[in-house]
Structures are given as structure tokens and as C-alpha cells.
Design a protein around this motif. Structure first.
Motif, mmCIF file in Angstrom:
data_model
loop_
_atom_site.group_PDB
_atom_site.id
_atom_site.type_symbol
_atom_site.label_atom_id
_atom_site.label_comp_id
_atom_site.label_asym_id
_atom_site.label_seq_id
_atom_site.Cartn_x
_atom_site.Cartn_y
_atom_site.Cartn_z
ATOM 1 N N SER A 2 4.501 6.566 -21.022
ATOM 2 C CA SER A 2 3.774 7.569 -21.671
ATOM 3 C C SER A 2 2.931 8.154 -20.224
ATOM 4 N N GLU A 3 2.603 9.138 -20.646
ATOM 5 C CA GLU A 3 1.650 10.219 -19.564
ATOM 6 C C GLU A 3 0.531 9.415 -18.873
ATOM 7 N N ILE A 4 -0.110 8.670 -19.933
ATOM 8 C CA ILE A 4 -1.442 7.951 -19.443
ATOM 9 C C ILE A 4 -1.051 6.809 -18.657
ATOM 10 N N THR A 5 -0.016 5.924 -18.941
ATOM 11 C CA THR A 5 0.462 5.111 -18.059
ATOM 12 C C THR A 5 1.009 5.590 -16.902
ATOM 13 N N ASP A 6 1.619 6.671 -16.755
ATOM 14 C CA ASP A 6 2.106 7.234 -15.498
ATOM 15 C C ASP A 6 0.727 7.563 -14.811
ATOM 16 N N GLN A 7 -0.339 8.079 -15.090
ATOM 17 C CA GLN A 7 -1.411 8.432 -14.429
ATOM 18 C C GLN A 7 -1.908 7.051 -14.179
ATOM 19 N N LYS A 8 -1.954 6.255 -14.955
ATOM 20 C CA LYS A 8 -2.629 4.581 -14.192
ATOM 21 C C LYS A 8 -1.863 4.296 -12.966
ATOM 22 N N GLN A 9 -0.599 4.482 -13.276
ATOM 23 C CA GLN A 9 0.568 3.860 -12.242
ATOM 24 C C GLN A 9 0.060 4.796 -10.906
ATOM 25 N N ILE A 10 -0.006 5.974 -10.885
ATOM 26 C CA ILE A 10 -0.427 6.800 -9.840
ATOM 27 C C ILE A 10 -1.595 6.743 -9.182
ATOM 28 N N ILE A 11 -2.879 6.404 -10.280
ATOM 29 C CA ILE A 11 -4.027 6.214 -9.543
ATOM 30 C C ILE A 11 -4.056 4.795 -8.921
ATOM 31 N N ASN A 12 -3.463 3.793 -9.602
ATOM 32 C CA ASN A 12 -3.473 2.452 -9.015
ATOM 33 C C ASN A 12 -2.701 2.586 -7.649
ATOM 34 N N ARG A 13 -1.807 3.183 -7.320
ATOM 35 C CA ARG A 13 -0.858 3.442 -6.193
ATOM 36 C C ARG A 13 -1.835 4.197 -5.072
ATOM 37 N N LEU A 14 -2.692 4.969 -5.576
ATOM 38 C CA LEU A 14 -3.367 5.952 -4.586
ATOM 39 C C LEU A 14 -4.687 4.774 -4.263
ATOM 40 N N ARG A 15 -5.163 4.272 -5.062
ATOM 41 C CA ARG A 15 -6.228 3.113 -4.655
ATOM 42 C C ARG A 15 -5.778 2.093 -3.765
ATOM 43 N N ARG A 16 -4.661 1.623 -3.800
ATOM 44 C CA ARG A 16 -4.145 0.752 -2.853
ATOM 45 C C ARG A 16 -3.680 1.419 -1.505
ATOM 46 N N THR A 17 -3.210 2.653 -1.436
ATOM 47 C CA THR A 17 -3.113 3.468 -0.306
ATOM 48 C C THR A 17 -4.515 3.459 0.335
ATOM 49 N N GLU A 18 -5.643 3.980 -0.489
ATOM 50 C CA GLU A 18 -6.890 4.104 0.112
ATOM 51 C C GLU A 18 -7.536 2.916 0.995
ATOM 52 N N GLY A 19 -6.993 1.769 0.121
ATOM 53 C CA GLY A 19 -7.475 0.611 0.914
ATOM 54 C C GLY A 19 -6.728 0.270 2.184
ATOM 55 N N GLN A 20 -5.354 0.658 2.209
ATOM 56 C CA GLN A 20 -4.397 0.486 3.454
ATOM 57 C C GLN A 20 -5.277 1.277 4.534
ATOM 58 N N ILE A 21 -5.658 2.673 4.160
ATOM 59 C CA ILE A 21 -6.197 3.695 5.066
ATOM 60 C C ILE A 21 -7.466 2.887 5.604
ATOM 61 N N ARG A 22 -8.520 2.313 4.850
ATOM 62 C CA ARG A 22 -9.483 1.517 5.333
ATOM 63 C C ARG A 22 -9.088 0.482 6.176
ATOM 64 N N GLY A 23 -7.957 -0.142 5.886
ATOM 65 C CA GLY A 23 -7.706 -1.280 6.855
ATOM 66 C C GLY A 23 -7.139 -0.892 8.058
ATOM 67 N N ILE A 24 -6.411 0.311 8.161
ATOM 68 C CA ILE A 24 -5.798 1.058 9.372
ATOM 69 C C ILE A 24 -7.099 1.363 10.262
ATOM 70 N N GLN A 25 -8.107 2.022 9.515
ATOM 71 C CA GLN A 25 -9.431 2.422 10.432
ATOM 72 C C GLN A 25 -10.221 1.233 11.127
ATOM 73 N N LYS A 26 -10.088 0.208 10.146
ATOM 74 C CA LYS A 26 -10.504 -1.142 10.838
ATOM 75 C C LYS A 26 -9.902 -1.783 11.993
ATOM 76 N N MET A 27 -8.337 -1.466 11.940
ATOM 77 C CA MET A 27 -7.535 -2.086 12.818
ATOM 78 C C MET A 27 -7.732 -1.134 13.965
ATOM 79 N N ILE A 28 -8.005 0.258 14.005
ATOM 80 C CA ILE A 28 -7.913 0.849 15.002
ATOM 81 C C ILE A 28 -9.560 0.370 15.659
#
Length: 88
Positions: A2-28
Motif C-alpha cells: 500500500s501507499e501508506i506502507t511505502d511512505q513508512k518504508q521511505i520515511i524509515n529509510r530516510l530517518r536511518r540515513t539522517e542518523g548515519q549523516i549525524r554519525g559521519i559528522q561525529k566521525m569528522i
């Protein structure tokens, strides 16, 4: 899926990506090894590419499942989706 499931999937992926970017900032900030930072940046790029792929694929499936009565408009939407995939 469903569209709602797809939206949740994408939002979750983007949130993980956001966390990865924060981690990269800390690494730097912590002066971590260049190769480790590049590895994490590559993972972020892959995650974003996957999110883009999901969005384009869902859009394309929507065009096919629910075609427009205007065939020129339908073909234009399909060509746009194809171009997004190719640019990737």
C-alpha cells in the motif's frame, strides 16, 4: 504494497540515513580515518539511491495500474520515470 506502507518504508529509510549523516559528522569531529568516513558516505548514498528507486518504481507502477485517459500524458509520465532511473 500500500501507499501508506511505502511512505513508512521511505520515511524509515530516510530517518536511518539522517542518523548515519549525524554519525559521519561525529566521525569528522573525532578525526576518524578517511576510509571509514568514505565508507559511511557511500552507505548514505546507497540508502538515498534506494529511496529514490522505491519512489520512482511506485510512481511507474501507479502509471501502469491506473493509466491516464490521455495517452500522451501517460507516455510523458512513463518517460519521466525512465529518465529518473537512467540518471541514477
Amino acid at each position: 504494497m500500500s501507499e501508506i506502507t511505502d511512505q513508512k518504508q521511505i520515511i524509515n529509510r530516510l530517518r536511518r540515513t539522517e542518523g548515519q549523516i549525524r554519525g559521519i559528522q561525529k566521525m569528522i569531529e573525532d578525526d576518524k580515518e578517511c576510509v571509514d568516513i568514505i565508507t559511511q558516505l557511500s552507505a548514505v548514498r546507497s540508502s538515498i539511491d534506494r529511496a529514490m528507486g522505491i519512489i520512482v518504481a511506485e510512481n511507474l507502477l501507479h502509471c501502469i495500474d491506473q493509466p491516464s485517459e490521455n495517452t500522451d500524458e501517460q507516455n510523458k509520465k512513463i518517460q519521466q520515470a525512465i529518465q529518473m532511473i537512467i540518471k541514477k
